[in-house]
Design an enzyme around this catalytic site. Structure first.
Site, mmCIF file in Angstrom:
data_model
loop_
_atom_site.group_PDB
_atom_site.id
_atom_site.type_symbol
_atom_site.label_atom_id
_atom_site.label_comp_id
_atom_site.label_asym_id
_atom_site.label_seq_id
_atom_site.Cartn_x
_atom_site.Cartn_y
_atom_site.Cartn_z
ATOM 1 N N CYS A 1 5.741 -29.401 -12.508
ATOM 2 C CA CYS A 1 4.265 -29.119 -13.107
ATOM 3 C C CYS A 1 3.990 -28.275 -14.608
ATOM 4 O O CYS A 1 4.352 -27.218 -14.405
ATOM 5 C CB CYS A 1 3.964 -28.009 -11.836
ATOM 6 S SG CYS A 1 2.394 -26.698 -12.266
ATOM 7 N N LYS B 1 -11.192 -1.826 3.746
ATOM 8 C CA LYS B 1 -9.894 -0.920 2.174
ATOM 9 C C LYS B 1 -11.150 -1.126 1.401
ATOM 10 O O LYS B 1 -10.776 -0.986 0.162
ATOM 11 C CB LYS B 1 -8.764 -0.970 1.860
ATOM 12 C CG LYS B 1 -7.520 -0.599 3.449
ATOM 13 C CD LYS B 1 -5.907 -0.879 2.854
ATOM 14 C CE LYS B 1 -5.160 -0.253 3.512
ATOM 15 N NZ LYS B 1 -5.668 -1.274 5.184
ATOM 16 N N ILE C 1 -0.727 -6.207 13.684
ATOM 17 C CA ILE C 1 0.175 -6.423 12.416
ATOM 18 C C ILE C 1 -1.152 -7.139 11.450
ATOM 19 O O ILE C 1 -1.104 -8.346 10.162
ATOM 20 C CB ILE C 1 0.957 -7.181 12.422
ATOM 21 C CG1 ILE C 1 2.450 -6.885 13.527
ATOM 22 C CG2 ILE C 1 2.067 -6.415 10.721
ATOM 23 C CD1 ILE C 1 2.089 -5.256 13.817
ATOM 24 N N GLU C 2 -2.087 -6.108 10.737
ATOM 25 C CA GLU C 2 -2.833 -6.649 9.720
ATOM 26 C C GLU C 2 -3.171 -5.425 9.030
ATOM 27 O O GLU C 2 -1.692 -4.035 8.730
ATOM 28 C CB GLU C 2 -4.921 -5.811 10.362
ATOM 29 C CG GLU C 2 -4.469 -5.461 10.954
ATOM 30 C CD GLU C 2 -6.114 -4.292 11.181
ATOM 31 O OE1 GLU C 2 -7.321 -4.876 10.149
ATOM 32 O OE2 GLU C 2 -6.473 -3.829 12.176
ATOM 33 N N HIS D 1 0.123 -0.738 0.507
ATOM 34 C CA HIS D 1 -0.075 -0.036 -0.202
ATOM 35 C C HIS D 1 0.703 1.275 -0.304
ATOM 36 O O HIS D 1 2.097 1.173 0.944
ATOM 37 C CB HIS D 1 -0.708 0.424 1.104
ATOM 38 C CG HIS D 1 -1.924 -1.016 1.552
ATOM 39 N ND1 HIS D 1 -3.126 -0.659 0.521
ATOM 40 C CD2 HIS D 1 -2.006 -2.378 1.444
ATOM 41 C CE1 HIS D 1 -3.350 -2.043 0.417
ATOM 42 N NE2 HIS D 1 -3.204 -2.999 1.375
#
Lengths: 411, 484
Positions: free
Chosen positions: B405, B256, B340-341, B56
């Site tokens: 893969c 947000k 701590i988001e 951000h």
């Protein structure tokens, strides 16, 4: 190089043998796995080859019939080799441990990469993400090739053929298959598989049902299934919890065409495979396609037949034979979902393969050219799980315009 | 000194999420014996593996908060950190779009807040320019706040790389070490996990959702943490170009707002929902949540092809009771990095520095190590190499010529590297997060049996002991022909 065949499964091997028999020598099969045979290697059940060889073979036995020919004819093949890119001018980039990254310029290419299973993510089933959720084909590989059990109590979502086969296979290995849920009101698999894999083992098939939630933090502990309405939406209040440690998904096969896209080939929005003419030639001249990369088949016998056409026609393309005396587009009414081929460019007898979008009884397939009925075929029952075919005689093929395929039936 | 028989460390970091990982890496610059205690079988198993993968710009958080300060600083540090750690990072810029005049006034407020927070280059772009820089944006969007410093990163790649770098510099990772008790003895903390015990002089509590529980072990009950559910839908790489920037809706009180963003790996990511929960373990997605993600992101970018969904997932953010990051020290030597988001990922490099400064203030002597190496070679080195370089590598190690893969084109060489390099993958999901094997269109349908074999060989485990993500998440339940 004259011809490169991408994929060494039944389609690729059959195409290679046909091209060889039509005179091509400078050729190669590229196979990503450690052996030829493709997905048939893990299909150890029988029922292959009834149409083509008049006997019931297992998958590996069927594949061996072609692998033997490839080896006896000395057709070169590279194993453990993955194609990374094909350009529209038919330059192929591939990689393997011995040669590293290398390119081959080919005069003609046959695409025979097969298909993949639709995974859980694409369904957006709510709930947790524990261990124990596999696509049916992955479970088949674990059981049949590795010798390990993905679980002991099983719910299967989707009644595609691999799901049905795995219901029986897991049962034979001692697991309890609690239910096969099918979103549609009919099964997506062959009628014979419903009989032999479910009914013979008393495994319940729950039509118009889906899995709405997955439970379990580390390993799956259960699923919630619900009935769906005619718009395939779960009906609130019909949820039922089924304890199980395994959920197998058999919810559709998707032709694997990432390479076709890089080559600039036009794909059909319905089949997910390339659009082809009667020779199985794609919209890029000299690139052919056959087998499940073109459209998903029910029976390998038809894959072999289709691949022979592609192999033979690729050989003609290499020598420079270009027959074009028609330009016809094949259209369908929607009840018939698609046809393969989608175009006819040469007046020859053409077998047109197709699938319907729903179950119909007392069906009549009509083919029109410029409003005139030119072919018709009756079928007591048609279903999405069974591929159908109708032959169009060469004298009935117009110079240009459309052939319109229509299904007349009671639902 | 510690009791005999108990491993002693200068510093123990509880929790190998991005905050713990970056802090461990920061501390590994100094002459300290460090351990990282992780309750799961791998790093980045909490919010750090399931979030918006966004760096951000820093205009969201209120002026003066730690969130604001550390976000702006962390975001400025991130490109260097990513480069050192060989982690993919892209400065794609972000947009907060407004659909009406009320929302315009909201984003104007964000612009002022962002300027106050020290975010560089913020400006409002009007309809015409918005359409030019974000071609698929809804016709109904009237303007947007443009933040040129917004960026994207892969959060679990960053976390694994930071732990790996700390380990390369001597730190130890103790997995399946769920802290069950902390006892302070003189100036040393004894930390136990059942019968296992270690001791350390410095403890960093970066335990995510359980940071309140850990703090309470040293008598700190000043805050609590609750989980907030965020559901996401990830789309095929074919759709990655549907959004150029990270496109946010105008924020509300709850967060947000739902976003649409390309990822550094080229997928398209949509989400998250924002629902307060009580169960800290319930990472299940819901029909309603997924439907909301589809509906609201389609309002921003109407052309999102949800038919190309690869997977959906749910993350639980660790929401602190104070509304801000909780970086406090209830006892000398014990530091909380709690709550701590968002914007925790963006702030993580700055959080690490902040914690180091707290330790210095508490009088811990931190001596820089002479042999500290901040660089970790990228995991995606092979994939990014040119043909000549690839062929050189394959010649040296043919495993790099074998693609396991097919969807994401991951070679056996890369899978072996993921298992062998710090912090080595120990389960199928661990290999997946490090190499992207199984993250493509078939979701591991073709490659997972082979990956299970490689894991079993490398870890010297029986095949049936291989797990999806540690613990009891067994991939298989036994051999065939064993009956019931």
């Amino acid at each position: 190089m004259e011809l490169v065949i991408i994929g060494g499964g039944p389609a690729g091997m059959s195409a290679a043998v046909a091209a060889y028999e039509s005179g091509v020598r400078d050729m190669m099969i590229i196979e990503r796995d450690e052996a030829l045979g493709g997905i048939l290697r893990q299909c150890i059940h029988n029922g292959f080859g009834l149409h083509r060889f008049g006997e019931e073979l297992t998958g590996p036995e069927y594949a061996w019939k072609y692998e033997k020919q490839v080896k006896e004819l000395g057709i070169p093949f590279k194993l453990n080799t993955t194609v990374l890119d094909i350009t529209p001018d038919k330059t192929i980039t591939a990689v393997n441990p011995e040669d590293g990254v290398f390119t081959i310029k080919a005069k003609a290419v046959i695409l025979a990469m097969g298909c993949r299973e639709r995974p859980r993510g694409a369904l957006n089933i709510a709930g947790t993400r524990p261990a124990g959720i596999y696509s049916a084909g992955t479970a088949q590989k674990l059981v049949n090739m590795k010798g390990f059990m993905p679980g002991r109590s099983v719910v299967i979502l989707g009644s595609g053929d691999i799901g049905l086969i795995m219901a029986r296979r897991m049962t034979l290995e001692g697991a309890e298959v609690k239910a096969v849920c099918e979103l549609m009101p009919y099964s997506g698999g062959l009628a014979r598989n419903i009989e032999q894999c479910l009914n013979d083992f008393k495994i319940p098939l729950r039509l118009s049902h889906t899995v709405v939630r997955v439970f379990g933090k580390e390993r799956l502990t259960g699923v919630s299934v619900a009935r769906v309405d005619e718009n395939r939406r779960p009906v609130p209040g019909t949820e039922e919890y089924i304890p199980c440690d395994t959920l197998l998904l058999s919810v559709g096969l998707i032709p694997e065409n990432e390479l076709s896209k890089s080559a600039g080939i036009a794909l059909s929005g319905v089949t997910g495979g390339p659009e082809v003419n009667q020779d199985r030639q794609t919209t890029v001249p000299g690139i052919f396609a056959c087998g499940n990369v073109l459209h998903v088949h029910d029976l390998v016998d038809f894959v072999s037949e289709e691949a022979e056409t592609a192999g033979k026609k690729a050989a003609e393309y290499i020598i420079g034979i270009r027959k074009k005396n028609a330009d016809v587009t094949l259209k369908t009414d929607g009840r018939i979902r698609y046809t393969v081929p989608q175009r006819i460019t040469e007046k020859s007898d053409v077998n047109v393969y197709f699938r319907v979008g729903d179950v119909f009884r007392g069906a009549c397939i009509n083919v029109y050219s410029g409003g005139r009925l030119i072919a018709s075929r009756k079928k007591a029952r048609v279903a999405p799980g069974e591929m159908e075919v109708i032959k169009i005689k060469k004298e009935l093929i117009p110079d240009s315009g459309e052939l319109y395929f229509e299904l007349e039936a009671k639902k | 000194m510690a009791a005999e028989g108990i491993a002693y460390y200068d510093a123990a970091v509880i929790g190998a999420g991005v905050a713990g990982a970056m802090t461990a890496r920061e501390l590994s610059r100094y002459d300290l014996k460090i351990c990282i205690l992780e309750k799961e079988n791998d790093v980045a198993m909490g919010a750090s593996r399931a979030n918006s993968a966004i760096v951000h710009a820093g205009f969201d958080a209120k002026e003066g908060t730690l969130k604001a300060k550390l976000n702006v600083k962390g975001s400025e540090m991130m490109s260097r950190v990513a480069q050192e750690l060989g982690v993919k990072y892209k400065n794609n810029g972000s947009l907060v779009i407004a659909f009406d005049e009320k929302e315009r006034s909201m984003i104007e407020k964000l612009l002022i807040r962002g300027n106050n927070n020290g975010v560089r280059g913020l400006r409002i772009v009007e309809r015409e320019e918005l359409r030019r820089i974000e071609p698929n944006i809804s016709e109904k969007a009237i303007c947007a706040l443009y933040a040129p410093t917004g960026a994207i990163i892969c959060p679990y790649e960053l976390t694994a790389a930071a732990v790996g770098n700390a380990m390369d510099n001597g730190a130890e990772l103790l997995r399946n070490f769920e802290v069950t008790g902390i006892e302070k003895k003189d100036d040393v903390f004894e930390i136990s996990s059942g019968s296992k015990k270690i001791s350390a002089r410095i403890v960093i509590n970066a335990a995510g959702l359980y940071a309140d529980k850990i703090a309470a072990m040293v008598g700190d009950t000043s805050f609590s943490i609750h989980p907030r559910r965020g559901e996401y839908i990830l789309l095929d790489k074919e759709c990655g170009a549907a959004a150029v920037h990270t496109v946010f809706r105008t924020p509300t009180e709850k967060g947000k707002g739902i976003l649409v963003t390309p990822t550094v790996d080229g997928n398209l990511l949509t989400g998250p929902t924002s629902v307060d929960m009580t169960d800290k373990e319930d990472k299940s997605t819901t029909d309603d949540g997924l439907a909301r993600v589809k509906r609201e992101t389609s309002e921003s970018i109407p052309s999102i092809p949800f038919a190309k969904t690869i997977t959906s997932f749910c993350g639980l953010r660790a929401v602190g009771s104070t509304g801000d990051f909780i970086i406090t020290s209830p006892v000398r030597g014990f530091i909380n990095a709690a709550g701590i988001e968002s914007p925790g990922l963006s702030a993580s490099p700055a959080i690490a520095e902040f914690i180091r400064n707290m330790l210095l203030e508490q009088g811990f002597s931190l001596k820089l190590r002479k042999d500290y190496n901040p660089v970790r070679p990228p995991m995606h080195g092979f994939a990014c190499a040119d043909t000549e370089e690839k062929n050189r590598i394959i010649k040296e190690n043919p495993a790099f010529g074998r693609i396991v893969c097919r969807c994401e084109r991951v070679t056996e060489g890369e899978i072996l590297e993921a298992i062998r390099r710090n912090p080595g993958a120990r389960d199928v999901d661990g290999v997946k997060r490090r190499t992207r094997s199984g993250m493509g269109r078939c979701q591991g349908g073709f490659c997972s049996p082979r990956i299970m074999e490689i894991l079993a060989d490398e870890l010297k485990l029986p095949f049936e002991a291989v797990t999806k993500s540690g613990g009891a998440s067994l991939m298989c339940v036994g051999k065939t022909k064993e009956g019931r």
